[in-house]
Motif scaffolding. Sequence first.
Motif, mmCIF file in Angstrom:
data_model
loop_
_atom_site.group_PDB
_atom_site.id
_atom_site.type_symbol
_atom_site.label_atom_id
_atom_site.label_comp_id
_atom_site.label_asym_id
_atom_site.label_seq_id
_atom_site.Cartn_x
_atom_site.Cartn_y
_atom_site.Cartn_z
ATOM 1 N N LEU B 210 31.503 5.740 21.594
ATOM 2 C CA LEU B 210 32.616 6.140 22.465
ATOM 3 C C LEU B 210 32.186 7.197 23.487
ATOM 4 O O LEU B 210 32.733 7.260 24.588
ATOM 5 C CB LEU B 210 33.807 6.629 21.635
ATOM 6 N N VAL B 211 31.201 8.005 23.139
ATOM 7 C CA VAL B 211 30.653 8.916 24.151
ATOM 8 C C VAL B 211 29.971 8.102 25.251
ATOM 9 O O VAL B 211 30.032 8.443 26.426
ATOM 10 C CB VAL B 211 29.673 9.930 23.518
ATOM 11 N N THR B 216 38.039 3.333 24.324
ATOM 12 C CA THR B 216 38.520 3.341 22.948
ATOM 13 C C THR B 216 37.725 2.299 22.171
ATOM 14 O O THR B 216 37.033 1.465 22.758
ATOM 15 C CB THR B 216 40.016 2.965 22.867
ATOM 16 N N ARG B 217 37.857 2.331 20.843
ATOM 17 C CA ARG B 217 37.185 1.338 20.003
ATOM 18 C C ARG B 217 37.585 -0.076 20.428
ATOM 19 O O ARG B 217 36.772 -0.991 20.428
ATOM 20 C CB ARG B 217 37.578 1.525 18.535
ATOM 21 N N GLU B 218 38.850 -0.222 20.795
ATOM 22 C CA GLU B 218 39.375 -1.556 21.060
ATOM 23 C C GLU B 218 39.048 -2.048 22.467
ATOM 24 O O GLU B 218 38.862 -3.244 22.684
ATOM 25 C CB GLU B 218 40.899 -1.585 20.857
ATOM 26 N N ASN B 219 39.004 -1.136 23.442
ATOM 27 C CA ASN B 219 38.829 -1.639 24.812
ATOM 28 C C ASN B 219 37.387 -1.576 25.308
ATOM 29 O O ASN B 219 37.097 -2.005 26.426
ATOM 30 C CB ASN B 219 39.801 -0.936 25.779
ATOM 31 N N SER B 220 36.465 -1.060 24.499
ATOM 32 C CA SER B 220 35.064 -0.954 24.942
ATOM 33 C C SER B 220 34.274 -2.176 24.485
ATOM 34 O O SER B 220 34.254 -2.497 23.295
ATOM 35 C CB SER B 220 34.411 0.296 24.340
ATOM 36 N N ALA B 221 33.607 -2.826 25.428
ATOM 37 C CA ALA B 221 32.824 -4.018 25.101
ATOM 38 C C ALA B 221 31.583 -3.639 24.300
ATOM 39 O O ALA B 221 30.911 -2.649 24.604
ATOM 40 C CB ALA B 221 32.409 -4.744 26.371
ATOM 41 N N LEU B 362 34.490 14.755 21.266
ATOM 42 C CA LEU B 362 33.771 14.042 20.200
ATOM 43 C C LEU B 362 32.417 14.623 19.876
ATOM 44 O O LEU B 362 31.931 14.521 18.765
ATOM 45 C CB LEU B 362 33.433 12.615 20.649
ATOM 46 N N LEU B 363 31.753 15.081 20.917
ATOM 47 C CA LEU B 363 30.339 15.420 20.765
ATOM 48 C C LEU B 363 30.033 16.657 21.587
ATOM 49 O O LEU B 363 30.556 16.820 22.698
ATOM 50 C CB LEU B 363 29.493 14.236 21.254
ATOM 51 N N PHE B 379 30.102 19.161 26.264
ATOM 52 C CA PHE B 379 30.996 18.436 25.352
ATOM 53 C C PHE B 379 31.487 17.154 26.018
ATOM 54 O O PHE B 379 31.688 17.117 27.239
ATOM 55 C CB PHE B 379 32.212 19.305 24.997
ATOM 56 N N PHE B 380 31.685 16.139 25.185
ATOM 57 C CA PHE B 380 32.203 14.870 25.690
ATOM 58 C C PHE B 380 33.430 14.422 24.911
ATOM 59 O O PHE B 380 33.473 14.541 23.683
ATOM 60 C CB PHE B 380 31.141 13.764 25.573
ATOM 61 N N GLY B 381 34.394 13.881 25.649
ATOM 62 C CA GLY B 381 35.524 13.191 25.048
ATOM 63 C C GLY B 381 35.665 11.829 25.701
ATOM 64 O O GLY B 381 34.878 11.464 26.576
#
Lengths: 491, 491
Positions: B210-211, B216-221, B362-363, B379-381
């Motif tokens: 996700l970073v 999102t989990r669902e929309n990322s290929a 997230l990171l 930082f990343f979100g």
Amino acid sequence: MTFTREGFQWTPTTGLQQGLPCEAVIQPPEIIEKPRQVFDVLIIGAGYTGLTAARDLTTAGFKTLMLESRDRVGGRTWTSHVDGYPFEMGGTWVHWFQPHVYRELSRYGMKSELVHCPDYSKKKNHFTFVTKHGRRDMSHEEEQELTARALGKFVDIDGNRGKTVMPFPFNSGWNKVILKFAHMSVADRVEQIKHQLSEEERHAIEAVVLVCSGGTRENSAFLDFLRWWAASNHDYETFMDSVMVFKLKCGQSAFALKFLHESLQTGNLSYSFNTVVSHVDSSGDSAEVRTNDGRQFFAKRIISTIPLNVLTKVHFNPPLDPSKVEASTLKHVNQCVKVHAEVKDPEMRSWSGITYPNNKLLLGAGDGTTPSGNTHIVFFGCEQNHLQPDENVEETLQAIKEFTPMDVERLVFHNWSKDEFAEGAWVWYRPGMEVKYLDALRRRQGGVLFANSDWAEGGWRSFIDGAIQSGTEAALIIKDELQPKKLNSRI
Amino acid sequence: MTFTREGFQWTPTTGLQQGLPCEAVIQPPEIIEKPRQVFDVLIIGAGYTGLTAARDLTTAGFKTLMLESRDRVGGRTWTSHVDGYPFEMGGTWVHWFQPHVYRELSRYGMKSELVHCPDYSKKKNHFTFVTKHGRRDMSHEEEQELTARALGKFVDIDGNRGKTVMPFPFNSGWNKVILKFAHMSVADRVEQIKHQLSEEERHAIEAVVLVCSGGTRENSAFLDFLRWWAASNHDYETFMDSVMVFKLKCGQSAFALKFLHESLQTGNLSYSFNTVVSHVDSSGDSAEVRTNDGRQFFAKRIISTIPLNVLTKVHFNPPLDPSKVEASTLKHVNQCVKVHAEVKDPEMRSWSGITYPNNKLLLGAGDGTTPSGNTHIVFFGCEQNHLQPDENVEETLQAIKEFTPMDVERLVFHNWSKDEFAEGAWVWYRPGMEVKYLDALRRRQGGVLFANSDWAEGGWRSFIDGAIQSGTEAALIIKDELQPKKLNSRI
């Protein structure tokens, strides 16, 4: 198809013949616009360095003259299509981790020309390892496991596969600790770790490294190998992928011609092949270049792409820097023997092997399938147990059969050791040469720039990548110097 | 030092302030030679794609006009030097395995600008992993072992870490087996392998991916991640080194300015910043571009470098291909949140951490030391748990402290989600978008070329590398079309 006078072909019926078909031979061999003009730039050599510099300078509007001793472009890289199959006589493999060459392949729309050479789908899918202890066939997985383990020990000078000591492949002296290894030969390094090595591991290291260096255990610098390794991110698989896996379907010469054609389209390129430069005089206002056949040309700047091992064959005035002369006289060690064999058995496509140290060829690998269904196997030898294939075909065939029996229908090769314009293959320094001479080799002398992969300041020095890099850099320097400053901004 | 109106800075004493120092702001903001002329080329956008195209075209002698909505060059990549420290507001890390960007760094003599971001020599030398199951500190070796193992499972769709299914990163559809994975989301892939994953491994995969995606989990290929992985030679260490390890000491903006300066020196570049293009009309003999402030410009060719998510904001005539409109309306998913924190403790330099899935960032990772001795942590979100740092500094500080207690002296960031000229960060497609729209996005429409890293045909699409590649390719196409053919050879 045009023919070059370079290279050899042998078949059982024709015997040995010199000269090969080659699309890199340029017709007409000379087009010089106003030969008496003072060119902006005169480039000596039409290898990738010269071609890249010519492309960048002509497209930027500079009148450029390129002189080449050979009858073709490409220098130490050229392709011969024999019966529809591209044999690479010199530089061959490329990878997208080699930034300069890949940028050009991408720009010329040639990415899909890359083909993966190993093909483990045929029946003779194994690796033959012949040492003085005997012969052993193993799977390619076992081969890779052995070689990865052995090379891993060879490069592990810091407990981190060399990554701590050489983090930046393009700046091998970044961590001064490297100086401890600057004078180390391959033999020295093997001696240092001999207690950690099995006999098989030692043979694998020496064979693979000598295929890379083209020299001997004693005269090949350890540092050059470490740089190749660092350029491959200190990883065995990346290393193999980068140096011996992907070649161009169309052949390297088709790629080299792209640079020439882009240059010619500008109308700014003059050129002359079969033209051996004898003198470079940059003592006056504009530099003067004389050729063996008595012609004179003038230019504001010169780019000499003459390789290290033949640099002193040209007379320079002012004279070459003594360090350049010393390095060129010492020579780098690479006397690589590269022999292509076309063998009758299509199942050999999946085969590879090493015979070391008692054979005149060290390594062989299935590299392609010819249109007639034969397997193309490429063999390598080095200065240790040196072979002159053009002098003794029988000995060459014998060395091939030392690996495993095969029915050879054709040999194709270029003898780089006898090549008067290179006197060797890609650069591999002697221990200590890099730290002693590299800065001097890169140094310009007045209006004369020296550009060659032999001293490129990149991770891929000695590769096509380093040649393109060197040409790119030289062109930019000259462009900045000669370009009228029309800065239309106060910034 | 000039200032841009973009970006934000917060300190406890000043509070939140908009606008930051930035050398990429160009003064004067407009230099247009003969505004009524028909330019050879008009380039919309001064990011790396536009800058590279401008450089290649102006040095080849073409009269070029570059229009940019922002007050600076660099697009989604720019640097702000705050108190002598370069904060990268967008694109940051590069590697010598990224051929196009590295070729340019090499050519501009900037290789030694590369610095290694992780520094594990300080006291707080550990990784903090916060999941819904609690908090765990581990060594960086343990972190790498965990992440390598987890990502190894994530990409292992063929028993060969993806290498069989995607051998050529720059041609992800080379092996048609890949089509099976074209519609798979990150969530789908995690679901597929859930029985092989520990909870920690699953959290590590999702956080790292996700970073990368910013979605999102669902929309990322899944495919986009596989391509990054393939571009890194299917190896964890190479992957990390390529995407988040080496940045430029001088800052990205100094690099971007090199392209601009080389273009300006030719005298062939006109430009105007703060200039928003509203209309592109290529229906006539020469193309016409209109701006929001009512100006009109004419050119033989247009290069639109407008990013995917804002492409439909410009009115095209003839209208945009319906597939382009559809893709741009769907948008890619990357709503990356990138926040720089300057924290008081110099020992934090060696720290990194992940909090997932319950935090808005997230990171985090120590990325540098400021001149005053503070640690810079980046930082990343992402879109999941999306944060708008400019709207709520307290929430941002709270998210930072979720990782581990730290004393934040400064925040610096650019809110790419609210950026009207990008509406997101680097490209990351939704499942299925790549196979459905990529060809259409690349397709030119008459005299208008569409060039952007968002649809670059390379392994490093979405990176600076892909932008430079796209600009290079567009410039070559136009050069070939507009250049008078002066082929001085019969070959």
